[in-house]
Enzyme design. Structure first.
Site, PDB file in Angstrom:
ATOM      1  N   SER A   8      35.458 -26.452 -20.851  1.00 15.96           N
ATOM      2  CA  SER A   8      34.474 -27.192 -20.072  1.00 15.96           C
ATOM      3  C   SER A   8      35.071 -28.539 -19.671  1.00 15.96           C
ATOM      4  CB  SER A   8      33.203 -27.403 -20.892  1.00 15.96           C
ATOM      5  OG  SER A   8      32.249 -28.137 -20.172  1.00 15.96           O
ATOM      6  N   LYS A  35      35.077 -24.078 -16.760  1.00 17.14           N
ATOM      7  CA  LYS A  35      33.745 -24.544 -16.371  1.00 17.14           C
ATOM      8  C   LYS A  35      33.853 -25.973 -15.871  1.00 17.14           C
ATOM      9  CE  LYS A  35      30.297 -25.709 -19.343  1.00 17.14           C
ATOM     10  NZ  LYS A  35      29.146 -25.478 -20.262  1.00 17.14           N
ATOM     11  N   LYS A  64      31.787 -29.280 -14.517  1.00 15.93           N
ATOM     12  CA  LYS A  64      30.518 -29.978 -14.377  1.00 15.93           C
ATOM     13  C   LYS A  64      30.388 -30.512 -12.958  1.00 15.93           C
ATOM     14  CE  LYS A  64      29.139 -29.888 -18.802  1.00 15.93           C
ATOM     15  NZ  LYS A  64      27.840 -29.393 -19.279  1.00 15.93           N
ATOM     16  N   ASP A  70      28.641 -25.975 -13.626  1.00 16.90           N
ATOM     17  CA  ASP A  70      27.510 -26.303 -14.497  1.00 16.90           C
ATOM     18  C   ASP A  70      26.840 -27.558 -13.953  1.00 16.90           C
ATOM     19  OD1 ASP A  70      25.681 -26.713 -16.482  1.00 16.90           O
ATOM     20  OD2 ASP A  70      27.130 -27.188 -18.049  1.00 16.90           O
ATOM     21  N   GLU A 111      25.462 -22.666 -13.521  1.00 11.86           N
ATOM     22  CA  GLU A 111      24.638 -22.806 -14.716  1.00 11.86           C
ATOM     23  C   GLU A 111      23.574 -23.887 -14.529  1.00 11.86           C
ATOM     24  OE1 GLU A 111      25.209 -23.667 -19.516  1.00 11.86           O
ATOM     25  OE2 GLU A 111      26.924 -23.783 -18.158  1.00 11.86           O
ATOM     26  N   ASP A 139      20.422 -22.087 -19.106  1.00 13.28           N
ATOM     27  CA  ASP A 139      20.816 -22.764 -20.338  1.00 13.28           C
ATOM     28  C   ASP A 139      19.607 -23.501 -20.893  1.00 13.28           C
ATOM     29  OD1 ASP A 139      21.887 -24.389 -22.327  1.00 13.28           O
ATOM     30  OD2 ASP A 139      23.239 -25.479 -21.015  1.00 13.28           O
ATOM     31  N   LYS A 141      22.921 -20.936 -26.910  1.00 11.14           N
ATOM     32  CA  LYS A 141      23.368 -22.005 -27.804  1.00 11.14           C
ATOM     33  C   LYS A 141      22.519 -21.940 -29.063  1.00 11.14           C
ATOM     34  CE  LYS A 141      24.977 -25.178 -24.204  1.00 11.14           C
ATOM     35  NZ  LYS A 141      24.645 -26.400 -23.413  1.00 11.14           N
ATOM     36  N   GLY A 196      28.768 -24.734 -25.450  1.00 10.84           N
ATOM     37  CA  GLY A 196      29.146 -25.734 -26.442  1.00 10.84           C
ATOM     38  C   GLY A 196      28.276 -26.972 -26.346  1.00 10.84           C
TER      39      GLY A 196
END
Length: 381
Positions: free
Chosen positions: A139, A165, A167, A192, A217, A242, A266, A294
């Site tokens: 990530s 991934k 952000k 994400d 996400e 999520d 998660k 995570g």
């Protein structure tokens, strides 16, 4: 199976510094307060869990401080000195309190660890996990420019990560993803958004369909499943939920509405391993892929993630990266390592890793020992 009875719970309040700042649409984190939960059974055996919280209530309503309060005033008094036949019972024993899932998960996972150790098994064996190795993804926080992001991606692809991934947020999204995809046409890539968009951004988000992403996400509100269903009907990129999924029931409703094609599980967000497994099993039945996200956990939380990811429907590489990618020194031994994008599932009992007392001492701020079931509040039997 041998039951467990908790004679004491120790709350280790620690502060750990990240190797580098980590930026999302919520803000930037440089260090993290964590409450490690150590449950001690009647034989003196310890089990470990952790609060996968942030310092501020930006991801969800919980913080490390509020989670510690809930543990001390509600959850530990409910569980101390009680015979627990199986850790799958704990989730139900804590349902008298609404939400506060991260605090619930911290002690529930610690009990799974203690129970597994007492019975000479790994947590993976207890929950039906079969994998001997898990795929690791990386990530990447929001970078200062598309070029800076490409450099980061290049570094992690060379290290062997099986998924990248990125952000994103408004103003740091399409150009950033385009630059990565141009440099790396074939890597498994996802975005994400951490709830940074609204339905007014559908036209903007449709541009992501050009980049063959694994998923986007949580693009919309943190508590939404209705608007995500509208969005998923209008874009080709799979939507992954999520923050919206706190329970089996949330997952069931989201799947029925068509709000997503993928779910990120998660352990902390859904209240523990038992609920995680229920969501996993539901998704497998309904043909929805899952992966393990995570929360910038220490080695304790990462170890639990590894054990859970041995379940068969974790088909997408998760966010469980090696210890060295986040911490100068992790608190578990051996540290969690990766080779060719794979993390080997440890052979040991419980979480499979041991707590390093010297490393733990370096980051410990204080320790609270709780042996009494007394509480300032009435605790249901």
């Amino acid at each position: 199976m041998k039951s467990v009875k908790l004679k004491e719970v120790r709350l280790h309040h620690i502060n750990v510094s990240l190797i580098a700042p980590f930026t999302t649409s919520f803000g930037t984190m440089e260090n993290k307060d964590v409450c490690l939960v150590e449950v001690v059974d009647e034989t003196g055996r310890s089990g470990w869990g952790e609060t996968a919280t942030s310092n501020e209530p930006y991801y969800n309503e919980e913080t490390t401080e509020t989670a510690a309060y809930m543990l001390k005033d509600f959850f530990i008094p409910r569980l101390l000195h009680r015979e627990i036949g199986h850790p799958s019972e704990v989730h139900g024993m804590l349902e008298f309190v609404r939400r506060n899932n991260i605090a619930k998960a911290a002690i529930e996972t610690a009990i799974w660890d203690a129970f597994a150790k007492k019975n000479g098994k790994s947590i993976a064996e207890l929950i039906g996990g079969t994998k001997k190795e898990i795929e690791s993804g990386k990530s990447i926080g929001i970078q200062e420019s598309p070029e800076a992001l490409v450099r980061k991606v290049d570094q992690y692809v060379k290290e062997g990560f099986r998924k990248i991934k990125v952000k994103i947020k408004p103003g740091a999204d399409i150009d950033y993803i385009r630059a990565v995809r141009k440099a790396f046409p074939d890597i498994p890539l996802m975005a994400d958004a951490n709830s940074a968009y609204t339905l007014e951004d559908i036209g903007h988000l449709k541009q992501l369909d050009d980049f063959n992403l694994l998923m986007i996400e949580q693009p919309l509100a943190h508590d939404d499943i209705i608007d995500h269903a509208t969005l998923q009907k209008q874009i080709e990129t799979p939507v992954c939920l999520d923050e919206s999924i706190h329970s089996y029931e949330d997952a069931r409703k989201a799947i029925e509405l068509g709000s997503c094609r993928i779910i990120n599980i998660k352990i902390g967000r859904v209240g523990g391993l038992q609920e995680s497994k229920r969501i996993h099993d539901l998704c497998m039945e309904k043909g929805i892929d899952v992966w393990c996200g995570g929360m910038l956990e220490t080695g304790v939380g990462r170890a639990h993630n590894i054990q859970m990811t041995t379940l068969p429907n974790f088909t997408i590489p998760g966010d469980t990266a090696p210890s060295s990618h986040y911490w100068k020194e992790d608190i578990v031994t051996p540290e969690i390592e990766m080779e060719d994008g794979l993390i080997q599932v440890p052979d040991g009992v419980g979480i499979g890793y041991e707590i390093d007392p010297e490393k733990l001492a370096k980051v410990t701020q204080s320790v609270e020992m709780i042996r009494s079931t007394k509480s300032r509040h009435p605790i249901p039997e």
